[in-house]
Design a protein around this motif. Structure first.
Motif, PDB file in Angstrom:
ATOM      1  N   THR A  87      -7.292  -2.690  -3.568  1.00 55.03           N
ATOM      2  CA  THR A  87      -8.117  -1.700  -2.606  1.00 55.03           C
ATOM      3  C   THR A  87      -9.303  -1.115  -3.384  1.00 55.03           C
ATOM      4  OG1 THR A  87      -6.411  -1.731  -1.246  1.00 55.03           O
ATOM      5  CG2 THR A  87      -8.105   0.014  -1.231  1.00 55.03           C
ATOM      6  N   HIS A  88      -8.919  -0.470  -4.568  1.00 55.39           N
ATOM      7  CA  HIS A  88      -9.560   0.586  -5.278  1.00 55.39           C
ATOM      8  C   HIS A  88     -10.056  -0.388  -6.813  1.00 55.39           C
ATOM      9  CE1 HIS A  88      -7.429   3.084  -2.954  1.00 55.39           C
ATOM     10  NE2 HIS A  88      -8.726   3.990  -2.682  1.00 55.39           N
ATOM     11  N   GLU A 100      -2.972   8.812  -2.806  1.00 61.51           N
ATOM     12  CA  GLU A 100      -3.759  10.195  -2.354  1.00 61.51           C
ATOM     13  C   GLU A 100      -4.298  10.096  -1.076  1.00 61.51           C
ATOM     14  OE1 GLU A 100      -4.465  12.062  -6.911  1.00 61.51           O
ATOM     15  OE2 GLU A 100      -6.398  11.075  -5.721  1.00 61.51           O
ATOM     16  N   SER A 101      -4.588   8.762  -0.536  1.00 63.53           N
ATOM     17  CA  SER A 101      -5.130   8.466   0.640  1.00 63.53           C
ATOM     18  C   SER A 101      -4.542   8.759   1.747  1.00 63.53           C
ATOM     19  CB  SER A 101      -6.055   7.158   0.594  1.00 63.53           C
ATOM     20  OG  SER A 101      -5.103   6.436   0.522  1.00 63.53           O
ATOM     21  N   ASN A 102      -3.129   8.796   1.700  1.00 60.45           N
ATOM     22  CA  ASN A 102      -2.157   9.111   2.698  1.00 60.45           C
ATOM     23  C   ASN A 102      -1.842   7.785   3.500  1.00 60.45           C
ATOM     24  OD1 ASN A 102      -1.660  11.658   2.064  1.00 60.45           O
ATOM     25  ND2 ASN A 102      -3.245  12.553   3.414  1.00 60.45           N
ATOM     26  N   GLU A 103      -2.541   6.724   3.240  1.00 58.89           N
ATOM     27  CA  GLU A 103      -2.467   5.403   3.746  1.00 58.89           C
ATOM     28  C   GLU A 103      -1.102   5.015   3.778  1.00 58.89           C
ATOM     29  OE1 GLU A 103      -3.930   0.928   3.169  1.00 58.89           O
ATOM     30  OE2 GLU A 103      -5.075   2.413   2.229  1.00 58.89           O
ATOM     31  N   HIS A 104      -0.217   5.256   2.711  1.00 60.33           N
ATOM     32  CA  HIS A 104       1.262   4.971   2.415  1.00 60.33           C
ATOM     33  C   HIS A 104       2.261   6.097   2.558  1.00 60.33           C
ATOM     34  CE1 HIS A 104       0.163   0.976   1.035  1.00 60.33           C
ATOM     35  NE2 HIS A 104      -1.265   1.587   0.563  1.00 60.33           N
ATOM     36  N   GLN A 142      -9.020   0.252 -10.815  1.00 60.54           N
ATOM     37  CA  GLN A 142      -8.077   1.083 -11.149  1.00 60.54           C
ATOM     38  C   GLN A 142      -6.724   0.405 -11.181  1.00 60.54           C
ATOM     39  OE1 GLN A 142      -7.402   4.877  -9.027  1.00 60.54           O
ATOM     40  NE2 GLN A 142      -9.456   4.863  -8.136  1.00 60.54           N
ATOM     41  N   CYS A 202      -5.631  -3.022  -8.895  1.00 57.56           N
ATOM     42  CA  CYS A 202      -5.588  -2.557  -7.519  1.00 57.56           C
ATOM     43  C   CYS A 202      -6.194  -3.372  -6.385  1.00 57.56           C
ATOM     44  CB  CYS A 202      -6.002  -0.967  -7.195  1.00 57.56           C
ATOM     45  SG  CYS A 202      -5.476  -0.552  -5.427  1.00 57.56           S
ATOM     46  N   SER A 237      -5.154   6.437  -6.342  1.00 49.97           N
ATOM     47  CA  SER A 237      -6.141   6.793  -5.087  1.00 49.97           C
ATOM     48  C   SER A 237      -5.372   6.316  -3.825  1.00 49.97           C
ATOM     49  CB  SER A 237      -7.428   5.742  -5.320  1.00 49.97           C
ATOM     50  OG  SER A 237      -7.796   6.401  -6.500  1.00 49.97           O
ATOM     51  N   CYS A 238      -4.522   5.069  -3.679  1.00 51.86           N
ATOM     52  CA  CYS A 238      -3.999   4.579  -2.640  1.00 51.86           C
ATOM     53  C   CYS A 238      -2.985   5.668  -2.119  1.00 51.86           C
ATOM     54  CB  CYS A 238      -3.143   3.499  -2.874  1.00 51.86           C
ATOM     55  SG  CYS A 238      -4.431   1.932  -3.092  1.00 51.86           S
ATOM     56  N   SER A 241      -2.732  -0.301 -10.564  1.00 55.44           N
ATOM     57  CA  SER A 241      -1.546  -0.058  -9.914  1.00 55.44           C
ATOM     58  C   SER A 241      -0.334   0.451 -10.603  1.00 55.44           C
ATOM     59  CB  SER A 241      -1.233  -1.217  -8.962  1.00 55.44           C
ATOM     60  OG  SER A 241      -2.118  -1.892  -8.118  1.00 55.44           O
TER      61      SER A 241
END
Length: 561
Positions: free
Chosen positions: A69-70, A92-96, A73, A67, A89-90, A75
């Protein structure tokens, strides 16, 4: 004998040392290891959590892309709106949030299928199309040379009628012809170089796709991009136009005006002059050179008696004339259609030439004793002088360089050297493991360049044709094909290539010629009553010339449709 490191029947070797038997496996990096190399592998990248297990316990799970971003981790999903792989994590962060997500394996499978199709298109149609375009340009250049030669001859003949009064004018007009010819040839050569460069790029992309589609490292597959859309834009077709010589009646008072002038010439570019190669026949296909198929039964067209005590070499000056050499110091030029001797030239040293070739400009090149020489206007110029080495085969390349295969004075080393003029540009002697590419010993060896710029050497002592790429990296060794016509060991001597990138080599003891493709696959024998075949050359119209040592004749054989 098969290489124990590459044989399918051999045990699996360590990926690091390449010698010890595999005992361990890193599931993180998908690398096979022996016990001794485990520590070295882990220390090369300590940022990774290396999971080293016994080889029998290795996993076959794919290595997901990391990933961006993280850190650390993997993808497992792919966001179509953002066009990026994402980890848990991406998500779960609601970013998407609200974005369309797909499993990354499904996305990569779709991409793998797409680029595999593109790879097949590159390999099956686009690259062969560029091969045909390159052949078309080369044929036009050869025809241009012939027609400009005819033009110069016409001017010279008319000039002889005018004697001394018009010598200056003849020289002026011939200079104009040469300048026009050189300009057009330079333009076509530049065009051909660009096509060859594109073909090399296409081959590189095909290799990249092959590697990516075979690897388990999905991040590497994900990073592959294809330029197939670029290569579909085929190059413009350059059509040279020759000037015409228009002689006039002789009137001395109007000498300059009435002698004759050259018409204008041109080089035109036709944007859609070529069409993409297909496997089906179509009306447009006639504008591109067709792939020529091998004849089921090669045909003997004619034979030429040379008068040598032993005949070794033959080289095509044109589709009409051939140079020959044998066991004495005389090199002979013969007319093919008439079988008559046109010219004889003796070597400067008085010794027999070990190899002969013809340059792109039509000059004869020969090697003997310690030198490589060029014959221009029947004058011999020494191009290369060797120390501690003896030259054998020589060839002139598409770029105008000379390739020379040579043996050390102590008969312990063999190498290929590329020269630009008398300047050494490249030496080819060892493979990637510093092992000799060619056998040693006082044996004749011959060399040629293929259309894909591979360098092909017939190594009689090794019983092999050794082929390296332009950079000198070993591509393959061809060691013959069984059964042979006479059931004798493979002993290759003369070697040549043709417009289809076939490699042809004379098998002396089996009285035949082997034809293989540019990748070393056997295609067929030419076995039409040959007598101790030695030297070989091909013309531009699908004919093979064989120098037969047994009966001292050159045999012209048609073997392509």
């Amino acid at each position: 004998m098969m290489d124990p490191r590459t044989s399918a029947q051999d045990v699996i070797r360590c990926d690091l040392c390449e010698t010890a038997v595999v005992q361990m496996h890193c599931d993180t990096c998908l690398v096979n290891l022996c016990k001794a190399c485990v520590g070295e592998h882990i220390s090369t990248d300590e940022s990774k959590d290396h999971k080293v297990v016994k080889f029998q316990s290795r996993k076959s799970t794919p290595l997901y892309p990391g990933c961006t971003t993280h850190e650390k981790q993997q993808s497992v999903m792919y966001c179509k709106q953002c066009d990026i792989p994402v980890c848990i994590s991406c998500i779960e962060s609601n970013e998407h949030l609200g974005h369309e997500l797909s499993k990354i394996l499904r996305v990569l499978d779709e991409k793998k299928e797409r680029i595999t199709k593109e790879r097949n298109e590159l390999n099956g149609t686009i690259y062969p199309t560029y091969q045909d375009i390159a052949s078309d340009v080369q044929n036009r250049m050869s025809q241009l040379e012939k027609e400009y030669g005819d033009l110069s001859t016409a001017i010279t003949k008319h000039g002889e009628d005018w004697h001394r009064e018009i010598d200056k004018l003849v020289k002026k007009l011939k200079t104009e012809v040469d300048e026009i010819k050189n300009t057009q040839l330079q333009t076509l050569q530049k065009h051909l170089d660009e096509i060859n460069k594109t073909m090399s790029d296409i081959k590189g992309e095909i290799d990249t796709i092959d590697i990516a589609t075979d690897t388990k490292d999905l991040s590497e597959l994900f990073s592959v991009t294809s330029s197939v859309h670029i290569y579909k834009n085929l190059p413009e077709k350059i059509m040279p136009s020759l000037p015409k010589f228009m002689p006039q009646k002789i009137h001395k008072e109007e000498l300059f005006k009435l002698f004759g002038i050259l018409s204008s010439s041109s080089l035109t570019s036709v944007k859609h002059g070529y069409s993409m190669k297909t496997t089906q026949k179509s009306p447009e296909a006639g504008s591109s050179p067709l792939v020529k198929q091998l004849l089921d039964e090669p045909e003997t067209v004619t034979t030429i008696n040379t008068g040598y005590r032993s005949l070794y070499n033959v080289a095509c000056l044109s589709d009409e004339d051939i140079w020959t050499s044998g066991s004495d110091s005389t090199m002979k030029l013969y007319s093919i259609s008439q079988g008559s001797l046109l010219k004889s030239i003796k070597t400067k040293s008085g010794k027999m030439p070990s190899g002969i070739a013809v340059t792109k400009s039509g000059d004869l090149v020969y090697s003997d004793d310690r030198t490589v020489n060029i014959v221009k206007n029947e004058k011999i110029e020494k191009v290369i002088r060797l120390q501690n080495w003896k030259p054998y085969g020589v060839c002139s390349t598409s770029s105008g360089d000379l390739l020379v295969i040579m043996e050390s004075d102590n008969d312990r080393q063999t190498k290929v050297v590329r020269y630009s003029g008398s300047t050494e540009k490249q030496t080819i002697q060892f493979d990637d493991k510093r092992k000799p590419l060619y056998s040693s010993g006082p044996y004749y060896r011959y060399i040629t360049e293929n259309r894909n710029l591979d360098i092909c050497v017939s190594d009689i002592a090794a019983g092999a044709v050794v082929v390296v790429n332009q950079a000198g990296k070993l591509r393959f060794r061809y060691t013959g094909h069984t059964p042979t016509p006479k059931n004798e060991p493979f002993r290759p001597v003369g070697i040549t290539t043709d417009s289809q990138s076939h490699i042809l080599t004379a098998d002396y003891d089996n009285h035949c010629v082997h034809i293989i493709d540019q990748d070393g696959q056997f295609l067929r024998y030419i076995d039409c009553g040959l007598s101790d075949p030695w030297g070989l050359c091909t013309d531009t119209i699908a004919n093979l010339f064989v120098a037969q040592n047994g009966n001292k004749q050159v045999k012209k054989v048609k073997y392509l449709q």
